[in-house]
Structures are given as C-alpha cells and as structure tokens.
Write a protein that holds these residues in place. Structure first.
Motif, PDB file in Angstrom:
ATOM      1  N   VAL A   1     -24.305   5.315  -4.520  1.00 27.58           N
ATOM      2  CA  VAL A   1     -24.653   3.896  -4.675  1.00 27.58           C
ATOM      3  C   VAL A   1     -23.369   3.396  -5.340  1.00 27.58           C
ATOM      4  N   ALA A   2     -22.934   3.956  -6.594  1.00 27.40           N
ATOM      5  CA  ALA A   2     -21.962   3.311  -7.352  1.00 27.40           C
ATOM      6  C   ALA A   2     -20.712   3.612  -6.605  1.00 27.40           C
ATOM      7  N   PRO A   3     -20.234   4.815  -6.050  1.00 19.54           N
ATOM      8  CA  PRO A   3     -19.130   4.629  -5.421  1.00 19.54           C
ATOM      9  C   PRO A   3     -18.858   3.799  -4.246  1.00 19.54           C
ATOM     10  N   VAL A   4     -19.855   3.676  -3.473  1.00 15.82           N
ATOM     11  CA  VAL A   4     -19.650   3.062  -2.241  1.00 15.82           C
ATOM     12  C   VAL A   4     -19.381   1.535  -2.563  1.00 15.82           C
ATOM     13  N   ILE A   5     -20.440   1.099  -3.432  1.00 19.61           N
ATOM     14  CA  ILE A   5     -20.164  -0.519  -3.679  1.00 19.61           C
ATOM     15  C   ILE A   5     -19.036  -0.805  -4.614  1.00 19.61           C
ATOM     16  N   GLY A   6     -18.846   0.335  -5.559  1.00 21.75           N
ATOM     17  CA  GLY A   6     -17.575   0.304  -6.407  1.00 21.75           C
ATOM     18  C   GLY A   6     -16.404   0.050  -5.671  1.00 21.75           C
ATOM     19  N   THR A   7     -16.338   0.993  -4.574  1.00 23.86           N
ATOM     20  CA  THR A   7     -15.276   0.843  -3.709  1.00 23.86           C
ATOM     21  C   THR A   7     -14.760  -0.353  -3.003  1.00 23.86           C
ATOM     22  N   VAL A   8     -16.034  -1.093  -2.569  1.00 26.55           N
ATOM     23  CA  VAL A   8     -15.868  -2.419  -2.218  1.00 26.55           C
ATOM     24  C   VAL A   8     -15.397  -3.417  -2.869  1.00 26.55           C
ATOM     25  N   MET A   9     -15.848  -3.348  -4.369  1.00 28.03           N
ATOM     26  CA  MET A   9     -15.491  -4.324  -5.483  1.00 28.03           C
ATOM     27  C   MET A   9     -13.935  -4.113  -5.574  1.00 28.03           C
ATOM     28  N   TYR A  10     -13.495  -2.788  -5.582  1.00 22.81           N
ATOM     29  CA  TYR A  10     -12.155  -2.535  -5.873  1.00 22.81           C
ATOM     30  C   TYR A  10     -11.297  -3.399  -4.981  1.00 22.81           C
ATOM     31  N   PHE A  11     -11.748  -3.132  -3.963  1.00 23.43           N
ATOM     32  CA  PHE A  11     -10.761  -3.597  -2.807  1.00 23.43           C
ATOM     33  C   PHE A  11     -10.835  -5.055  -2.639  1.00 23.43           C
ATOM     34  N   TRP A  12     -11.870  -5.704  -2.701  1.00 22.32           N
ATOM     35  CA  TRP A  12     -12.220  -7.112  -2.317  1.00 22.32           C
ATOM     36  C   TRP A  12     -12.349  -7.945  -3.851  1.00 22.32           C
ATOM     37  N   GLY A  13     -13.037  -7.498  -4.883  1.00 18.57           N
ATOM     38  CA  GLY A  13     -12.938  -8.351  -6.000  1.00 18.57           C
ATOM     39  C   GLY A  13     -11.730  -8.175  -6.872  1.00 18.57           C
ATOM     40  N   GLY A  14     -11.116  -6.787  -6.363  1.00 17.90           N
ATOM     41  CA  GLY A  14      -9.787  -6.723  -7.032  1.00 17.90           C
ATOM     42  C   GLY A  14      -8.574  -6.964  -6.427  1.00 17.90           C
ATOM     43  N   TRP A  15      -8.639  -7.212  -5.368  1.00 18.21           N
ATOM     44  CA  TRP A  15      -7.511  -7.573  -4.383  1.00 18.21           C
ATOM     45  C   TRP A  15      -6.623  -8.774  -4.762  1.00 18.21           C
ATOM     46  N   PRO A  16      -7.020  -9.847  -5.643  1.00 18.07           N
ATOM     47  CA  PRO A  16      -6.059 -10.874  -6.067  1.00 18.07           C
ATOM     48  C   PRO A  16      -5.235 -10.079  -7.249  1.00 18.07           C
ATOM     49  N   PHE A  17      -5.883  -9.032  -7.916  1.00 19.11           N
ATOM     50  CA  PHE A  17      -5.074  -8.464  -8.913  1.00 19.11           C
ATOM     51  C   PHE A  17      -4.202  -7.565  -8.543  1.00 19.11           C
ATOM     52  N   LEU A  18      -4.468  -6.896  -7.364  1.00 15.43           N
ATOM     53  CA  LEU A  18      -3.568  -5.866  -6.871  1.00 15.43           C
ATOM     54  C   LEU A  18      -2.560  -6.527  -6.304  1.00 15.43           C
ATOM     55  N   THR A  19      -2.653  -7.647  -5.499  1.00 14.53           N
ATOM     56  CA  THR A  19      -1.389  -8.092  -4.781  1.00 14.53           C
ATOM     57  C   THR A  19      -0.524  -8.887  -5.969  1.00 14.53           C
ATOM     58  N   GLY A  20      -1.312  -9.237  -7.074  1.00  8.62           N
ATOM     59  CA  GLY A  20      -0.323  -9.916  -8.274  1.00  8.62           C
ATOM     60  C   GLY A  20       0.552  -8.810  -8.730  1.00  8.62           C
ATOM     61  N   ALA A  21      -0.074  -7.466  -8.809  1.00  2.00           N
ATOM     62  CA  ALA A  21       0.707  -6.322  -9.176  1.00  2.00           C
ATOM     63  C   ALA A  21       1.760  -6.007  -8.421  1.00  2.00           C
ATOM     64  N   VAL A  22       1.521  -6.000  -7.193  1.00  2.00           N
ATOM     65  CA  VAL A  22       2.717  -5.408  -6.256  1.00  2.00           C
ATOM     66  C   VAL A  22       3.793  -6.606  -6.121  1.00  2.00           C
ATOM     67  N   SER A  23       3.314  -7.790  -6.349  1.00  2.00           N
ATOM     68  CA  SER A  23       4.277  -8.844  -6.445  1.00  2.00           C
ATOM     69  C   SER A  23       5.130  -8.908  -7.632  1.00  2.00           C
ATOM     70  N   GLU A  24       4.674  -8.345  -8.812  1.00  2.00           N
ATOM     71  CA  GLU A  24       5.589  -8.026 -10.114  1.00  2.00           C
ATOM     72  C   GLU A  24       6.539  -6.864  -9.899  1.00  2.00           C
ATOM     73  N   LEU A  25       5.719  -5.791  -9.298  1.00  2.00           N
ATOM     74  CA  LEU A  25       6.527  -4.685  -9.114  1.00  2.00           C
ATOM     75  C   LEU A  25       7.970  -5.050  -8.160  1.00  2.00           C
ATOM     76  N   ARG A  26       7.668  -5.863  -7.249  1.00  2.00           N
ATOM     77  CA  ARG A  26       8.618  -6.286  -6.337  1.00  2.00           C
ATOM     78  C   ARG A  26       9.960  -6.980  -7.148  1.00  2.00           C
ATOM     79  N   SER A  27       9.388  -7.891  -8.109  1.00  2.00           N
ATOM     80  CA  SER A  27      10.250  -8.730  -8.850  1.00  2.00           C
ATOM     81  C   SER A  27      10.868  -8.171 -10.125  1.00  2.00           C
ATOM     82  N   ARG A  28      10.145  -6.779 -10.335  1.00  2.00           N
ATOM     83  CA  ARG A  28      10.625  -6.021 -11.272  1.00  2.00           C
ATOM     84  C   ARG A  28      10.520  -6.599 -12.795  1.00  2.00           C
ATOM     85  N   LYS A  29       9.489  -7.381 -12.732  1.00  2.00           N
ATOM     86  CA  LYS A  29       9.067  -8.140 -13.997  1.00  2.00           C
ATOM     87  C   LYS A  29       7.666  -7.812 -14.106  1.00  2.00           C
ATOM     88  N   PRO A  30       7.122  -6.521 -14.835  1.00  2.00           N
ATOM     89  CA  PRO A  30       5.888  -6.395 -15.183  1.00  2.00           C
ATOM     90  C   PRO A  30       5.168  -7.044 -16.112  1.00  2.00           C
TER      91      PRO A  30
END
Length: 650
Positions: free
Chosen positions: A36-65
């Motif tokens: 239960v926790a792994p499956v729903i947790g995975t959904v939360m990681y990719f969906w709920g965490g998406w704004p933060f993941l895309t923001g992290a990629v953007s900061e990596l590309r701009s080399r401004k952590p």
C-alpha cells in the motif's frame, strides 16, 4: 493538488512499517498490506512532487542550486531509499514512505498557504470591483437611461441615488453627500463631498443623491490603478527574498558536504550500513521548504494588509527600506496642507461683527468661480450664515468683485482694491501677510468695513503625523515652492525640524540629494504631480493620492488617502514585516544548521544520534511555525489612526 495528496498520504502513513513501529501498533498480516505505502507513495512522488522535481531540473540546468533542488533531492533520496527497503535491498530503517508522504504534503501545504494568501489579496481587490454597480443611470437629453458601467464615456453625467455606488471616477456637478470611501482609502468614517469634488468608482453615497460627470472609466479608474499596483508588488522580488534564495543555495552545498563527510566517517569506522542510513537521513531532513516560505508568505500577507489599510506597495524594496528611514521630506501643498484656500481669520470695523463681514463677502462672491470666492462662500456655509442674493455682479481681474447686496454696493478684493477706493488698511493686514495669508478687504459703499485672511489650511492630521515621526527618532523636513513666511508659519504650527522654501519643482530632487549627502536615508512624500523627480531620487518615494500616472511611475509606495499619518502605517508595516522575515529566516535556516549535524551523528560519541522519525517531525514543525508566525501579521491594524496611536502610546 494539496487536498488530494493529503488524502493519499493517510494510507501511506498508516501502512508504513516504520511509522507503525514508531507508534507501536501492528499492521494486518495480509499479502497486500506491505505494498500500500510503496504504490501510493510512488503516485505521490511523481504527482505531488512534480513541481519540485521540475524546479530542481531547472536549477540544475541554470547551474544555480537553490530551494527546489534541495527539495527535489530530499524527496528523491527518500523515494529510492524507501523502495530499496521495501524490496529488501536496504536496511528496514530506510523505509521512509511515511516521511516522504509527510514531506510532500507539508511542502504542498506551505505552497497552498502562500497561494491562498495571494488569492486573498486578489480576492480583496476583486471585491473592490464587486462594489461597482451592475447598472448606471446616464443622463441624456430625453431623460435618464439605464446602461452598463462599461458603456460610460468620459463626459457622461450619471445619477447616483442615496445608498448607491459611483459607477466610474468623476466630479460632482450637482448635489452633495457623505461618501463611504473605506474600500479605497481605508478611512472608516464617511467623507463629505460636494459640487466640484472628485469621487471614485465604487464609493457609496450614504445619505443623499448626486449627479456625477465621468472623468475616467475602465482601466483608467483609481480601482484599476490599485489592482495594478498590488499585482506589481506581488510579482516584484525583495532583497530579503533574494537572501532566502541564496541561503537555500548555501544549504544545498552544506547538505551535500555534510552527507559526504557522514558517508566517509561512518564507513571509516567500519559501519557501512550506518553510513548509508545516516547519509540518507541527512539528505532527507535537509529539505528547506520552511525557508522557502519564510519570505514570500510574509511579503504576501504584508501586501494584502497594506492594501486593506489604504497603503499600496508598488516596490517591495521600498517597503523594506522604510524601517531604516532617517528623514521624511514632506511636500507642503496638498500633503501637509489641504491644497486649497480657507478663511482662517476675519477682522471687522465699524459696527459690524466677523459673521456679518463674512456673510456680506460671501453674498458678493456667490456668483464667482474663483477659488478664493469659493473658499469664502464655503466658510459662510460652514458657519450657517445666510447668504443674501446679489445683483449687478462684476469681476475685475487683480482687483476684486463688486455686487449689490441688500441695497449696498459690496466690493471684495486685495491691495489694488484698497488703492482704488483710497481707504486705509484698517484691519492691520501686515500681521496676516507675515504668516503667509492672502488678505482680502471688504468694502461697503466705498468704506472699508473689514478684511478676510485666507490661507492653505493645515490638515488636522499633520500634527499627529509629525509628533509620531519625532517619537520614532525621524527628522521631519518640509519642502515647498511657497515664500519663506508661509513655509515658516506652517512649520512652526506643526513643529517641523527643517524647511526648504521657495523651491522650484525641478530643484526638489537636489534637496533630496542634499539630505542623502548628510548620511540620511530619505523618504519623500508628495502628491505625485510635480514631485516626480524627488520621489524617484529618494530612498523611498511615497505618493499621496492613488491613480495618477506620475505617482505610479515615480513612487514605490502609494497612499490611497491624503492622510499624512499613513506614512506611519508604512513604517509600522515595514518594521513588523522585517521582524517576521528575520524570525522566519532564523527559524528555517537554524533548523537545518542544527538538525543536519545531529542527523549526521556529530553527537554519536556520547550516545545520541537524531532518529529519522524525529528529524521528519521537526522538519514538519518548522514549516508550521514559519507559516503561523507569518499569519500574525494579519493582526496588524494599519489605519492611520491606529498606526499613530501605536507609536505615541509607546
């Protein structure tokens, strides 16, 4: 997104093996429970965490952590570590599903709180537009027609009935009423408006009807200007916010460095499993989402509170600078004074009293459109005097007016009138002129019977504003184009420290620079019309009267009302918001600086290692504390009266 992820987090936390171990309950022994926790947790990681993941990629590309990269790193490490533990590849202590779920929910909660605060500000501004009437009554040659406010054009005359809202900015051409202007100025008491006065769209005629000639519609109205100002303030970046972004960047390298040292040290002492646990724990709890809320939430709430109090913050840097201001430079006319002539003294000779002199002068001036004439008539009306009908009205430029009142020829005028009739200055007007007053003589049938002194009336609120600024240790300076005697008279009445008199508009900026050269941080307060260079040159430009293009272009802060006490509101807001920013920054960054070394095991030699569960709880608590601390700004009363009272009562 927040609410759905909150619902998803419930089963993730409840069915997390480590969470059950921490609280001491047993999960059901069913084959599907461990997944239960792994499956729903995975959904939360990719969906709920998406704004933060895309923001992290953007900061990596701009080399401004920065903030997003640290958040993305934390949830990613927690995600893969948890899957490793669930599949039996890593130690069971690294099963972080409940921490991952709480991490995402807490971060989304923080962003939701910020967005909700911004939405409340927008909602407060939208409510201004909601105060506009759905229909307007336009006067035409055939009578009165009902139209939409959007159909009104400049020059149209509209009827505003008792209790009705003004559909567009305009000038009263018939009638008078007490206007409720609280939605624009923050002033709770109705303000009396009469023929010739300007009224703002959305204000309410509380007691009687009016006819208003439209002077601005649509995007040109005051309300539209207010909305643009607040929108600009919300989108601008403050110095403190940039500091928070830099702090997040430092924390990123701090977390990576701490994780590397942790891995090396624990591995070197022969505990590789503990090295993995400690390293992952460091990376997970180093997430700075509380730091991400520390500044934006405070500024957002401060901007909203300011707008509700009639203070429109255009530039966040101006708001931050206001707390360190050493001198406030006030333009005199229209700022400390009302900007219109008022009868301040009356002298009578012969067998007449002051009221009789004023009544005769008002009767003679009743048909004149001159500002001095209107001031005399207004003074008589305010005193409840009877204004007799006049005949044979004549106006002579630079001399005065002549009219027949009750069978007598009444003349009102200045020095040239006195020369023309050959009369003596029996009212001793010299003292009046020393005070900067305009002197008018009243003549009946060729004989001087009295005189009137008119001056730009000092706002009753100005003295309180000056006293409160002195209480804060701020020097008060006045600048004006008026002659020295006029300026000195006003300065003496208000207790102003320094006066610049006879200053042309183009030279006002130089006076601001002169004060700055003395080491003072200067706030310039003007009407935004001829003060634009000085407003732009000052450390903080404050324009009194919202809606003018010059004010919007040259000032960082706009006061919707003409009350000089609102300057104290800006200072109080600046100091209160700075305190909250500082408190939040220390709390958010301090949590990371303390918890990361503890999680790394710096106190392991004495038997203490920060458990991951405790670190996650403290991390969530830090965000809640930051959010609640920022919300305390909502208790701040920014009305001019309250701000002055708060300073004077200290």
């Amino acid at each position: 997104m927040f609410w759905i992820n909150l619902i998803l987090a419930v089963p993730v936390v409840a069915f997390s093996g480590m969470f059950a171990m921490v609280l001491g309950y047993t999960l059901p022994d069913l084959p599907w429970v461990p997944w239960v926790a792994p499956v729903i947790g995975t959904v939360m990681y990719f969906w709920g965490g998406w704004p933060f993941l895309t923001g992290a990629v953007s900061e990596l590309r701009s080399r401004k952590p920065g903030m997003m990269l640290l958040i993305g790193l934390a949830i990613t490490v927690a995600f893969f570590a948890s899957w490793g533990a669930s599949l039996g590849l890593l130690h069971h202590e690294l099963e972080f599903w409940w921490e991952l779920a709480l991490l995402i929910v807490i971060m989304l909660l923080g962003h939701w709180i910020e967005m909700r605060s911004l939405a409340q500000t927008t909602s407060a501004l939208d409510s201004l537009a909601a105060l506009l009437p759905d229909e307007a009554e336009r006067v035409t040659s055939a009578g009165v027609e009902t139209v939409s406010p959007s159909d009104l054009r400049v020059g149209d005359v509209v009827v505003v009935r008792p209790g009705g809202s003004v559909p567009a900015d305009g000038r009263i051409v018939d009638g008078g009423a007490d206007m409720d202007e609280s939605m624009v100025t923050g002033e709770s008491r109705p303000v009396t408006r009469a023929v010739g006065d300007q009224v703002t769209a959305g204000t309410v005629a509380t007691d009687s009807g009016l006819r208003v000639q439209v002077t601005a519609t649509g995007d040109d109205t005051t309300l539209a200007g207010i909305r643009r100002l607040v929108a600009d303030a919300q989108s601008s970046t403050s110095r403190a916010q940039r500091l928070a972004d830099r702090a997040a960047g430092w924390l990123f390298w701090f977390a990576l460095g701490a994780a590397a040292v942790t891995a090396v040290v624990w591995s070197a002492i022969g505990m590789p499993d503990e090295a993995v646990i400690r390293t992952i724990t460091v990376l997970v709890i180093a997430c700075p989402h509380a730091l991400g809320l520390a500044i934006p939430l405070v500024v957002s709430i401060a901007t909203e509170r300011a707008a509700r109090g009639g203070v429109l913050v255009k530039d966040r840097l101006a708001l931050e600078s206001m707390r360190t201001i050493g001198a406030v430079l006030f333009d005199k006319t229209g700022t400390l004074t009302k900007g219109e002539p008022t009868v301040v003294d009356i002298a009578a000779v012969a067998d007449l009293d002051a009221h009789q002199i004023l009544a005769l002068a008002a009767s003679a001036e009743a048909d004149s459109e001159h500002p001095l004439a209107r001031a005399i008539v207004r003074a008589a009306q305010e005193r409840g005097l009877s204004i007799a009908p006049a005949t044979g009205f004549q106006s002579s430029p630079a001399v005065g007016v002549t009219a027949t009142v009750s069978g007598a020829v009444i003349r009102v005028g200045g020095p040239r009138l006195l020369e023309e009739v050959g009369g003596a200055d029996v009212v001793e007007s010299g003292a009046w002129r020393e005070q900067g007053s305009i002197v008018l003589h009243v003549v009946r049938d060729g004989q001087v019977i009295g005189g009137l002194a008119l001056a730009d009336e000092i706002r009753p609120e100005s003295r309180e504003a000056v006293d409160a600024l002195h209480r804060l240790g701020v020097e008060v300076v006045m600048i004006t184009g008026d002659a020295e005697p006029v300026a000195r008279s006003v300065a003496a009445a208000l207790g102003i420290d320094r006066v610049f008199a006879g200053v042309r508009p183009e030279d006002k900026a130089a006076k601001v620079a002169a004060l700055q050269a003395e080491g003072l941080k200067v706030a310039m307060v003007g009407d935004g019309v001829n003060d634009a260079p000085a407003l732009a040159r000052a450390d903080v430009g404050i324009a009194i009267g919202a809606g003018t293009d010059v004010a919007i272009g040259s000032a960082g802060v706009i006061l919707a009302s003409s009350d000089p006490r609102s300057v104290l509101s800006v200072i109080e807001l600046s100091r209160a918001s700075y305190r909250k920013m500082t408190q939040n920054l220390w709390w958010a960054a301090g949590y990371n600086l303390i918890s990361v070394p503890l999680a790394a095991g710096v106190l392991a030699p004495i038997g203490f290692v920060l458990p991951m569960s405790v670190g996650a709880i403290l991390m969530s608590l830090s965000t809640v504390v930051v959010a609640l601390n920022a919300q305390l700004l909502r208790r701040l009363d920014l009305t001019p009266e309250a701000s002055v009272r708060a300073v004077l009562d200290r």
